[in-house]
Design a protein around this motif. Sequence first.
Motif, PDB file in Angstrom:
ATOM      1  N   UNK A  25       0.837  -1.208   0.000  1.00 26.94           N
ATOM      2  CA  UNK A  25       0.000   0.000   0.000  1.00 26.94           C
ATOM      3  C   UNK A  25       0.862   1.245   0.000  1.00 26.94           C
ATOM      4  N   UNK A  26       1.945   1.229   0.771  1.00 23.74           N
ATOM      5  CA  UNK A  26       2.845   2.378   0.806  1.00 23.74           C
ATOM      6  C   UNK A  26       3.536   2.563  -0.538  1.00 23.74           C
ATOM      7  N   UNK A  27       3.911   1.474  -1.183  1.00 20.26           N
ATOM      8  CA  UNK A  27       4.539   1.554  -2.506  1.00 20.26           C
ATOM      9  C   UNK A  27       3.587   2.176  -3.527  1.00 20.26           C
ATOM     10  N   UNK A  28       2.327   1.707  -3.537  1.00 22.59           N
ATOM     11  CA  UNK A  28       1.367   2.236  -4.519  1.00 22.59           C
ATOM     12  C   UNK A  28       1.039   3.703  -4.242  1.00 22.59           C
ATOM     13  N   UNK A  29       0.988   4.072  -2.963  1.00 20.09           N
ATOM     14  CA  UNK A  29       0.686   5.468  -2.624  1.00 20.09           C
ATOM     15  C   UNK A  29       1.810   6.410  -3.018  1.00 20.09           C
ATOM     16  N   UNK A  62       2.535   4.026 -14.461  1.00 16.88           N
ATOM     17  CA  UNK A  62       2.801   3.954 -13.025  1.00 16.88           C
ATOM     18  C   UNK A  62       1.575   3.378 -12.312  1.00 16.88           C
ATOM     19  N   UNK A  63       0.392   3.764 -12.769  1.00 18.09           N
ATOM     20  CA  UNK A  63      -0.851   3.276 -12.166  1.00 18.09           C
ATOM     21  C   UNK A  63      -1.116   1.823 -12.558  1.00 18.09           C
ATOM     22  N   UNK A  64      -0.683   1.441 -13.751  1.00 19.64           N
ATOM     23  CA  UNK A  64      -0.772   0.032 -14.140  1.00 19.64           C
ATOM     24  C   UNK A  64       0.098  -0.804 -13.204  1.00 19.64           C
ATOM     25  N   UNK A  78       0.596  -4.457  -8.374  1.00 18.68           N
ATOM     26  CA  UNK A  78       1.010  -4.647  -6.981  1.00 18.68           C
ATOM     27  C   UNK A  78      -0.188  -4.976  -6.093  1.00 18.68           C
ATOM     28  N   UNK A  79      -1.325  -4.329  -6.360  1.00 13.22           N
ATOM     29  CA  UNK A  79      -2.532  -4.603  -5.573  1.00 13.22           C
ATOM     30  C   UNK A  79      -3.007  -6.038  -5.804  1.00 13.22           C
ATOM     31  N   UNK A 118      -3.810 -11.482  -3.524  1.00  8.44           N
ATOM     32  CA  UNK A 118      -3.381 -12.878  -3.388  1.00  8.44           C
ATOM     33  C   UNK A 118      -2.946 -13.143  -1.944  1.00  8.44           C
ATOM     34  N   UNK A 119      -2.179 -12.219  -1.403  1.00  7.83           N
ATOM     35  CA  UNK A 119      -1.754 -12.309  -0.008  1.00  7.83           C
ATOM     36  C   UNK A 119      -2.955 -12.337   0.924  1.00  7.83           C
TER      37      UNK A 119
END
Length: 398
Positions: free
Chosen positions: A224-228, A372-374, A379-380, A385-386
């Motif tokens: 979540x931190x990476x995507x933000x 970047x959003x792709x 990542x989400x 999956x996690x």
Amino acid sequence: MKESWQRNLIVLWFGTFMTGIGSSLIAPFISLYISTLGHYSKTELNIWSGLVFSSTFIVLAIISPLWGRLADQKGRKLMLLRASLGMAISISLMAFVTAAWQLLILRMLLGAFSGFVSNSMALMASSAPKEKSGAVLSLLTTGSVAGTLIGPIIGGILVNITGYRRVFSVTGIIMFLVFFLALFFVKETFKPVEKKNMLSYKQVWEVVTHPAIIWGMFFATLITQMTNQSINPVLSLYVQELMHGQGNITFMAGIVAAAPGIVTLVAAPFLGRLGDKVGQIKILGFGLFFSLIVFSITAMTTNVWFLIVMRLLVGVSDAAILPSVQAILAKESPQAITGRIFSYNQSAQSIGAFAGPLLGSAIAGFIDYRYVFVGSAILVVFNLINYFTHTKSLAVKN
């Protein structure tokens, strides 16, 4: 009369709010400040800016578990005092640097002494009633979010009035105020644990009922931190492209940057209370699915107004994911190891804050901004999956 944990919540909300202001006052102009410290080429300035900015997160990721162990041994209030005082001193000294390497060292010290927000979370997680942990930690989250939103605005005004160096002095004063706030008003009932009775790293995981859930929460925090953070290094450039170089680009970029936090501030308390009723696992799942949809649609952005709307929706997913993770960690962590569990989560957050901008910059540089959003959407998917393999499949008492 309010109970002690309720009074602590009020005090720590203001503390995290002021910490959010203090940390974000300086963030927007770090690279501009570095440019005043010497004659650097464009490449050198970019390298120094990257090193100075990321160094805090690298050190924080490494040292957080050490502070977490000490918090479980000596108490969370002591860690609040250590963090606020250390941040106050290191930030104040940044006003007097004369070279980029000096600023780099102080930013590393800042990372070594950071952790006020995570220790506030740990203190409230260990003291508030478990059935109210979602609402309590969601409300506490809004403190740092609100401060982070207001900080850049105040910082921009101060820079124009006083210059760069005075802003560091003001930030230092704010952190000294946070120190005294914690010193005189935070109350903690804590029985010190002798060093010989402290659990080892291996023993920590032996006393946790569902270690897979804890690790799942760490992974959720990291992703979540990476995507933000992934879009942040190139956000203003992307806005400039969408606006075709016309209009008040910096103002619009500021709106885009602030949009997620504004919605998180409003939605987090509601979703926290809802999570206490229906289960934090369900709220977390909703947040992950919603973020996948939002990032996928954001990749099709064609104008800045559509981007703003999508960034507002990111705030909804953040309001669902981040407080749910904190609440689940609180419920799954025995009180004796709460400090260490939250410090491990802080490390995951710091790694994400470091890796996200690097990934976003690389994708934008080699492919295109919208991809970047792709990348964030992909990542989400890993986060989902996690969620299903290590979290959803396990019974969690909420």
